[in-house]
Design a protein around this motif. Structure first.
Motif, PDB file in Angstrom:
ATOM      1  N   SER A 201     -46.783  12.717  14.726  1.00  0.00           N
ATOM      2  CA  SER A 201     -45.331  12.545  14.694  1.00  0.00           C
ATOM      3  C   SER A 201     -44.616  13.871  14.478  1.00  0.00           C
ATOM      4  CB  SER A 201     -44.954  11.555  13.586  1.00  0.00           C
ATOM      5  OG  SER A 201     -43.561  11.357  13.536  1.00  0.00           O
ATOM      6  N   GLU A 202     -45.077  14.659  13.499  1.00  0.00           N
ATOM      7  CA  GLU A 202     -44.429  15.940  13.242  1.00  0.00           C
ATOM      8  C   GLU A 202     -44.708  16.939  14.360  1.00  0.00           C
ATOM      9  OE1 GLU A 202     -41.949  18.680  11.479  1.00  0.00           O
ATOM     10  OE2 GLU A 202     -42.112  16.488  11.348  1.00  0.00           O
ATOM     11  N   ARG A 205     -42.262  16.172  17.101  1.00  0.00           N
ATOM     12  CA  ARG A 205     -40.907  16.633  16.785  1.00  0.00           C
ATOM     13  C   ARG A 205     -40.788  18.150  16.951  1.00  0.00           C
ATOM     14  NH1 ARG A 205     -40.787  12.360  12.638  1.00  0.00           N
ATOM     15  NH2 ARG A 205     -41.875  13.753  11.217  1.00  0.00           N
ATOM     16  N   GLU A 209     -38.257  19.821  19.565  1.00  0.00           N
ATOM     17  CA  GLU A 209     -37.132  20.636  19.101  1.00  0.00           C
ATOM     18  C   GLU A 209     -37.241  22.089  19.558  1.00  0.00           C
ATOM     19  OE1 GLU A 209     -37.145  20.040  14.887  1.00  0.00           O
ATOM     20  OE2 GLU A 209     -36.530  17.933  15.037  1.00  0.00           O
ATOM     21  N   ASN A 261     -37.908  16.540   3.395  1.00  0.00           N
ATOM     22  CA  ASN A 261     -36.583  15.933   3.583  1.00  0.00           C
ATOM     23  C   ASN A 261     -35.929  16.325   4.905  1.00  0.00           C
ATOM     24  OD1 ASN A 261     -36.262  14.285   1.285  1.00  0.00           O
ATOM     25  ND2 ASN A 261     -35.798  16.062   0.005  1.00  0.00           N
ATOM     26  N   THR A 262     -36.508  17.331   5.587  1.00  0.00           N
ATOM     27  CA  THR A 262     -35.961  17.727   6.899  1.00  0.00           C
ATOM     28  C   THR A 262     -36.659  16.999   8.042  1.00  0.00           C
ATOM     29  OG1 THR A 262     -37.504  19.592   7.238  1.00  0.00           O
ATOM     30  CG2 THR A 262     -35.491  20.036   5.983  1.00  0.00           C
ATOM     31  N   PHE A 263     -37.700  16.211   7.733  1.00  0.00           N
ATOM     32  CA  PHE A 263     -38.399  15.482   8.788  1.00  0.00           C
ATOM     33  C   PHE A 263     -37.457  14.456   9.413  1.00  0.00           C
ATOM     34  CE2 PHE A 263     -43.187  15.958   7.644  1.00  0.00           C
ATOM     35  CZ  PHE A 263     -43.018  17.322   7.525  1.00  0.00           C
ATOM     36  N   GLY A 264     -37.538  14.323  10.726  1.00  0.00           N
ATOM     37  CA  GLY A 264     -36.668  13.390  11.439  1.00  0.00           C
ATOM     38  C   GLY A 264     -37.247  11.989  11.485  1.00  0.00           C
ATOM     39  N   PRO A 265     -36.591  11.105  12.244  1.00  0.00           N
ATOM     40  CA  PRO A 265     -37.072   9.727  12.385  1.00  0.00           C
ATOM     41  C   PRO A 265     -38.351   9.667  13.226  1.00  0.00           C
ATOM     42  CG  PRO A 265     -35.229  10.122  13.850  1.00  0.00           C
ATOM     43  CD  PRO A 265     -35.357  11.341  12.994  1.00  0.00           C
ATOM     44  N   PRO A 267     -40.576   9.410  16.241  1.00  0.00           N
ATOM     45  CA  PRO A 267     -40.289   9.649  17.654  1.00  0.00           C
ATOM     46  C   PRO A 267     -40.560   8.414  18.517  1.00  0.00           C
ATOM     47  CG  PRO A 267     -41.691  11.383  16.728  1.00  0.00           C
ATOM     48  CD  PRO A 267     -41.659  10.273  15.738  1.00  0.00           C
TER      49      PRO A 267
END
Length: 316
Positions: A201-202, A205, A209, A261-265, A267
């Motif tokens: 997942s990360e 992202r 990005e 805390n900067t991780f997004g939803p 994908p």
């Protein structure tokens, strides 16, 4: 003393690999499938793999390839396949209704001592086994693909699984040279896939990005984190990267929380990012059966070499 017998339900990639693992451990193996041609092809595939492993010095166990092959038989009759088995490992496609059907059939023909085990990678035991009269004998033994080269097995109980089933399965996996871990209760994705999906997942992202290219992302893992994680896990890594876990948390907890805390939803794993990653991976390894098979074979050779190194390190 006659070797114990196990039955493998399903002769696909995972079923064949399990058959090889058990044969290497000296067990008689009955490989079951509904189509004779599928079984004949599976047995030929196993023979070829074992011969190649023997020639390269990577064959598991103390028996020769021929001795191991002699332990494996094939069967298209389910009742005959499970007769005399002490352990049954189901390896059918990842389809809940199909697996429930198989376990429903097994439930009607097995005795009160055989262990009924599934190779499922994501279906919860409560969804697979609830309602079976032999539910106390049911368990998930989730291998890592390919089981012959990667030894981890996640042992996941149903809420009604008898503790003796868990202990017997754990002991059996140790006996055949796998590395079993016990989950105290079921959870979606078990443990391996929860960790794997968090990384995927990360990774998705970061590529999406534009932070890093797909090939460089893989390099971060293969030549970075993966180097450590081949021998020690994330918790021991924390412990060693400071003066113990408490000291690590004292030093890095704020930084970890800031980053997390900067991780997004979660994908979608589709669209432009999928196309971008697919293009990069396809340029590196073209999606052609011959090329993919060659790369998988090389992967398995590396995994085998790594497994031998880890075994040697543990014995030192």
């Amino acid at each position: 003393m006659e070797p114990s017998q196990v039955t493998i339900i399903g002769s696909g990639l995972i079923g064949r690999s399990w058959a090889m693992v058990f044969a290497a451990g000296g067990f008689k193996v009955k490989l079951y499938d509904i189509a004779q041609q599928q079984l004949t092809s599976a047995l030929e595939n196993i023979r070829k793999q074992m011969k190649e492993l023997e020639e390269s010095g990577f064959l598991k166990g103390t028996l020769s390839a021929e001795q191991q092959l002699a332990l494996i038989s094939i069967c298209t009759d389910l009742k005959a396949a499970v007769e005399g088995a002490t352990f049954i490992q189901e390896c059918t496609p990842e389809n809940l209704e199909l697996k429930k059907k198989i376990f429903g059939q097994l439930d009607l023909i097995v005795g009160n001592t055989v262990i009924l085990s599934s190779s499922t990678s994501c279906l919860l035991p409560s969804k697979l086994f609830t309602g079976l009269k032999h539910v106390k004998q049911c368990i998930v033994s989730h291998p890592v693909n390919p089981p012959y080269f990667v030894p981890l097995v996640e042992i996941v109980p149903h809420p009604e699984t008898d503790p003796s089933t868990i202990e017997s399965t754990y002991a059996l996996m140790k006996k055949i040279g796998q590395s079993p871990v016990k989950l105290n209760r079921e959870t979606e994705g078990f443990v391996l896939n929860r960790l794997q999906y968090a990384v995927i997942s990360e990774a998705w992202r970061l590529v999406g990005e534009g932070v890093i290219s797909p090939t460089d992302l893989d390099l971060v893992m293969s030549d970075g984190l993966g180097m450590r994680y081949a021998f020690i896990g994330p918790l021991e890594t924390m412990h060693l990267n400071a003066e113990g876990i408490s000291n690590y948390c004292e030093r890095y907890r704020e930084g970890m929380r800031l980053v997390l805390n900067t991780f997004g939803p979660v994908p979608e794993f589709s669209g432009e990012i999928e196309q971008k990653i697919n293009q990069a991976m396809s340029e590196k390894i073209p999606v052609v059966p011959k090329v993919l098979d060659a790369r998988r074979k090389r992967r398995d050779e590396y995994l085998t070499g790594l497994a031998k190194l880890k075994k040697q390190m543990k014995s030192d």
